[in-house]
Design a protein around this motif. Structure first.
Motif, PDB file in Angstrom:
ATOM      1  N   LEU A  88      -1.498  -1.250  12.668  1.00  0.00           N
ATOM      2  CA  LEU A  88      -0.614  -1.299  13.906  1.00  0.00           C
ATOM      3  C   LEU A  88      -1.686  -1.612  15.120  1.00  0.00           C
ATOM      4  O   LEU A  88      -1.358  -2.174  16.117  1.00  0.00           O
ATOM      5  CB  LEU A  88      -0.173   0.154  14.012  1.00  0.00           C
ATOM      6  N   GLU A  89      -2.816  -1.101  15.012  1.00  0.00           N
ATOM      7  CA  GLU A  89      -3.885  -1.473  15.904  1.00  0.00           C
ATOM      8  C   GLU A  89      -3.955  -3.073  16.312  1.00  0.00           C
ATOM      9  O   GLU A  89      -3.890  -3.745  17.478  1.00  0.00           O
ATOM     10  CB  GLU A  89      -5.102  -1.068  15.673  1.00  0.00           C
ATOM     11  N   LYS A  90      -3.860  -3.993  15.426  1.00  0.00           N
ATOM     12  CA  LYS A  90      -3.922  -5.372  15.501  1.00  0.00           C
ATOM     13  C   LYS A  90      -2.476  -6.050  15.331  1.00  0.00           C
ATOM     14  O   LYS A  90      -2.313  -7.089  16.147  1.00  0.00           O
ATOM     15  CB  LYS A  90      -4.753  -5.950  14.269  1.00  0.00           C
ATOM     16  N   PHE A  91      -1.623  -5.429  14.710  1.00  0.00           N
ATOM     17  CA  PHE A  91      -0.398  -5.839  14.546  1.00  0.00           C
ATOM     18  C   PHE A  91       0.693  -4.837  14.992  1.00  0.00           C
ATOM     19  O   PHE A  91       1.412  -4.257  13.899  1.00  0.00           O
ATOM     20  CB  PHE A  91       0.092  -6.432  13.199  1.00  0.00           C
ATOM     21  N   PRO A  92       1.162  -4.503  16.236  1.00  0.00           N
ATOM     22  CA  PRO A  92       2.092  -3.465  16.388  1.00  0.00           C
ATOM     23  C   PRO A  92       3.510  -3.576  15.994  1.00  0.00           C
ATOM     24  O   PRO A  92       4.251  -2.785  16.071  1.00  0.00           O
ATOM     25  CB  PRO A  92       1.852  -3.440  17.995  1.00  0.00           C
ATOM     26  N   GLN A  93       3.613  -5.044  15.588  1.00  0.00           N
ATOM     27  CA  GLN A  93       5.038  -5.345  15.114  1.00  0.00           C
ATOM     28  C   GLN A  93       5.259  -4.777  13.871  1.00  0.00           C
ATOM     29  O   GLN A  93       6.384  -4.855  13.237  1.00  0.00           O
ATOM     30  CB  GLN A  93       5.331  -6.936  15.279  1.00  0.00           C
ATOM     31  N   THR A  94       4.317  -4.402  13.065  1.00  0.00           N
ATOM     32  CA  THR A  94       4.569  -3.805  11.599  1.00  0.00           C
ATOM     33  C   THR A  94       5.249  -2.812  11.543  1.00  0.00           C
ATOM     34  O   THR A  94       5.633  -1.512  12.365  1.00  0.00           O
ATOM     35  CB  THR A  94       2.884  -3.593  11.075  1.00  0.00           C
ATOM     36  N   ASN A  95       6.266  -3.117  10.320  1.00  0.00           N
ATOM     37  CA  ASN A  95       7.000  -2.058  10.050  1.00  0.00           C
ATOM     38  C   ASN A  95       6.445  -1.249   8.698  1.00  0.00           C
ATOM     39  O   ASN A  95       6.026  -1.863   7.771  1.00  0.00           O
ATOM     40  CB  ASN A  95       8.469  -2.785   9.239  1.00  0.00           C
ATOM     41  N   ILE A  96       6.320   0.098   8.750  1.00  0.00           N
ATOM     42  CA  ILE A  96       5.804   0.950   7.970  1.00  0.00           C
ATOM     43  C   ILE A  96       6.728   1.472   6.818  1.00  0.00           C
ATOM     44  O   ILE A  96       7.879   2.188   7.397  1.00  0.00           O
ATOM     45  CB  ILE A  96       5.124   2.009   8.435  1.00  0.00           C
ATOM     46  N   LEU A  97       6.855   0.917   5.773  1.00  0.00           N
ATOM     47  CA  LEU A  97       7.839   1.723   4.830  1.00  0.00           C
ATOM     48  C   LEU A  97       7.056   2.778   3.870  1.00  0.00           C
ATOM     49  O   LEU A  97       6.301   2.237   3.176  1.00  0.00           O
ATOM     50  CB  LEU A  97       8.497   0.603   3.918  1.00  0.00           C
ATOM     51  N   ARG A  98       7.449   3.925   3.925  1.00  0.00           N
ATOM     52  CA  ARG A  98       6.951   5.013   3.085  1.00  0.00           C
ATOM     53  C   ARG A  98       7.587   5.275   2.022  1.00  0.00           C
ATOM     54  O   ARG A  98       8.817   5.902   1.973  1.00  0.00           O
ATOM     55  CB  ARG A  98       6.988   6.356   4.198  1.00  0.00           C
ATOM     56  N   LEU A  99       7.215   4.466   0.939  1.00  0.00           N
ATOM     57  CA  LEU A  99       7.945   4.520  -0.276  1.00  0.00           C
ATOM     58  C   LEU A  99       7.978   5.835  -1.357  1.00  0.00           C
ATOM     59  O   LEU A  99       6.679   6.412  -1.432  1.00  0.00           O
ATOM     60  CB  LEU A  99       7.390   3.352  -1.133  1.00  0.00           C
ATOM     61  N   ALA A 100       9.054   6.438  -1.769  1.00  0.00           N
ATOM     62  CA  ALA A 100       8.724   7.472  -2.722  1.00  0.00           C
ATOM     63  C   ALA A 100       8.207   6.900  -3.945  1.00  0.00           C
ATOM     64  O   ALA A 100       7.886   5.774  -4.187  1.00  0.00           O
ATOM     65  CB  ALA A 100      10.110   8.056  -2.821  1.00  0.00           C
ATOM     66  N   GLY A 101       8.172   7.738  -5.092  1.00  0.00           N
ATOM     67  CA  GLY A 101       7.791   7.391  -6.432  1.00  0.00           C
ATOM     68  C   GLY A 101       8.663   6.063  -6.925  1.00  0.00           C
ATOM     69  O   GLY A 101       9.833   6.113  -7.119  1.00  0.00           O
ATOM     70  N   LEU A 102       8.162   4.967  -7.315  1.00  0.00           N
ATOM     71  CA  LEU A 102       8.750   3.836  -7.694  1.00  0.00           C
ATOM     72  C   LEU A 102       9.175   3.785  -8.980  1.00  0.00           C
ATOM     73  O   LEU A 102       8.471   4.000 -10.023  1.00  0.00           O
ATOM     74  CB  LEU A 102       7.654   2.656  -7.462  1.00  0.00           C
ATOM     75  N   MET A 103      10.338   3.656  -9.104  1.00  0.00           N
ATOM     76  CA  MET A 103      11.189   3.719 -10.520  1.00  0.00           C
ATOM     77  C   MET A 103      12.346   2.622 -10.577  1.00  0.00           C
ATOM     78  O   MET A 103      12.581   1.777  -9.389  1.00  0.00           O
ATOM     79  CB  MET A 103      12.125   4.941 -10.451  1.00  0.00           C
ATOM     80  N   GLY A 104      12.797   2.479 -11.761  1.00  0.00           N
ATOM     81  CA  GLY A 104      13.781   1.487 -12.168  1.00  0.00           C
ATOM     82  C   GLY A 104      13.214   0.595 -13.185  1.00  0.00           C
ATOM     83  O   GLY A 104      12.197   0.511 -13.628  1.00  0.00           O
ATOM     84  N   GLY A 105      14.172  -0.095 -14.120  1.00  0.00           N
ATOM     85  CA  GLY A 105      13.877  -0.914 -15.198  1.00  0.00           C
ATOM     86  C   GLY A 105      13.002  -0.042 -16.110  1.00  0.00           C
ATOM     87  O   GLY A 105      13.581   0.959 -16.513  1.00  0.00           O
ATOM     88  N   GLU A 106      11.758  -0.465 -16.637  1.00  0.00           N
ATOM     89  CA  GLU A 106      10.966   0.174 -17.707  1.00  0.00           C
ATOM     90  C   GLU A 106      10.401   1.449 -17.027  1.00  0.00           C
ATOM     91  O   GLU A 106       9.896   2.284 -17.948  1.00  0.00           O
ATOM     92  CB  GLU A 106      10.002  -0.732 -18.145  1.00  0.00           C
ATOM     93  N   ARG A 107      10.282   1.719 -15.672  1.00  0.00           N
ATOM     94  CA  ARG A 107       9.865   2.716 -15.178  1.00  0.00           C
ATOM     95  C   ARG A 107      10.878   3.964 -15.126  1.00  0.00           C
ATOM     96  O   ARG A 107      11.581   3.987 -13.989  1.00  0.00           O
ATOM     97  CB  ARG A 107       9.168   2.582 -13.874  1.00  0.00           C
ATOM     98  N   LEU A 108      10.788   4.709 -16.056  1.00  0.00           N
ATOM     99  CA  LEU A 108      11.609   5.845 -15.936  1.00  0.00           C
ATOM    100  C   LEU A 108      10.898   7.099 -16.244  1.00  0.00           C
ATOM    101  O   LEU A 108       9.838   6.986 -17.035  1.00  0.00           O
ATOM    102  CB  LEU A 108      12.702   5.730 -17.139  1.00  0.00           C
ATOM    103  N   LEU A 109      11.151   8.283 -15.480  1.00  0.00           N
ATOM    104  CA  LEU A 109      10.387   9.448 -15.822  1.00  0.00           C
ATOM    105  C   LEU A 109      10.224   9.965 -17.157  1.00  0.00           C
ATOM    106  O   LEU A 109       9.358  10.469 -17.837  1.00  0.00           O
ATOM    107  CB  LEU A 109      11.193  10.669 -15.065  1.00  0.00           C
TER     108      LEU A 109
END
Length: 252
Positions: A138-159
């Motif tokens: 953000l210091e260099k690119f204040p336009q940045t969108n920050i996406l705070r992702l939870a645990g990545l799941m879906g497809g073959e990624r199942l608990l």
């Protein structure tokens, strides 16, 4: 056709690229020659580059960056939880690679920025300027969108496919398809300087999720307390509807 860059096009980046490749020309970076060939076969422009933990004096600006309308950064810059790996040099390598990019920018962050307290967290509980792995860009690119992702799941990624402890703990998970939808909507809206928790709004416990994925019933009490991360701001500001709101049914 607009042009989209994906820096660190791994498991998640691939899913995002597949979702958006009918609307955007994809420019992807990877660390392996094999992936370069794979990307080319899909019609993507591929660049071979890595971001080492040490300062790379040979790092050059991404030649195509000036042509791109948006860039998604999907390279981890927070270190492995519990391991104190200095990331400053790695971050400097990325900043050098980006040059003076002026377009839309997305940084894939993590809900790991929040403490381990049993409470519901919103974006206001941890401002990006106070998070080292977010503030550096953000210091260099204040336009940045920050996406705070939870645990990545879906497809073959199942608990159910993992060796899991603490079965009574509630989950904060997100399906890759919903991440791609969030990004697509933000691209269309020309969103800038946003911070969003990208988390499925329903938080069952681990045992509920695993039982559902194994086709078993769950006889225990529904957990109501625990550490949860709220996607309310995302839902409200983007008028966003989750395709996969409940981690118990990510496998369907």
């Amino acid at each position: 056709m607009k042009k989209l860059g994906i820096i660190g096009c791994g498991w998640l980046g691939n899913h995002i690229a597949e979702r958006l490749s009918n609307r955007y020309q994809i420019f992807a970076t990877t660390t392996t020659e094999a992936k370069v060939e794979e990307f080319k076969s899909k019609g993507y422009q591929a660049t071979l580059v890595s971001f080492p933990n040490e300062l790379d004096t040979e790092m050059k600006e991404w030649e195509v960056a000036k042509e791109l309308d948006a860039i998604i950064i999907s390279v981890p810059f927070s270190g492995i939880r519990g391991a104190q790996i200095p990331m400053n040099d790695k971050r400097q390598n990325l900043l050098k690679f980006l040059g003076d990019f002026k377009g839309q920018l997305f940084l894939m962050s993590s809900t790991g920025v929040y403490s381990q307290e049993d409470k519901e967290f919103t974006e206001d509980d941890q401002h990006a300027k106070d998070v080292e792995s977010e503030s550096f860009i953000l210091e260099k690119f204040p336009q940045t969108n920050i996406l705070r992702l939870a645990g990545l799941m879906g497809g073959e990624r199942l608990l159910k496919n993992y060796n899991i402890s603490g079965l009574d703990q509630v989950v904060n998970h997100i399906h890759y398809a919903d991440i791609a939808s969030v990004i697509e909507k933000m691209l269309d809206n020309q969103s800038e300087s946003k911070v969003y928790n990208v988390v499925a709004p329903i938080h069952p416990n681990k045992e509920e999720v695993i039982n559902s994925q194994k086709g078993l019933s769950y006889d225990g009490e529904r957990t109501t307390a625990g550490r949860t991360v709220s996607p309310s701001k995302l839902i409200e500001e983007l008028n966003f509807e989750f395709q996969h709101p409940d981690p118990r049914y990510f496998h369907l």
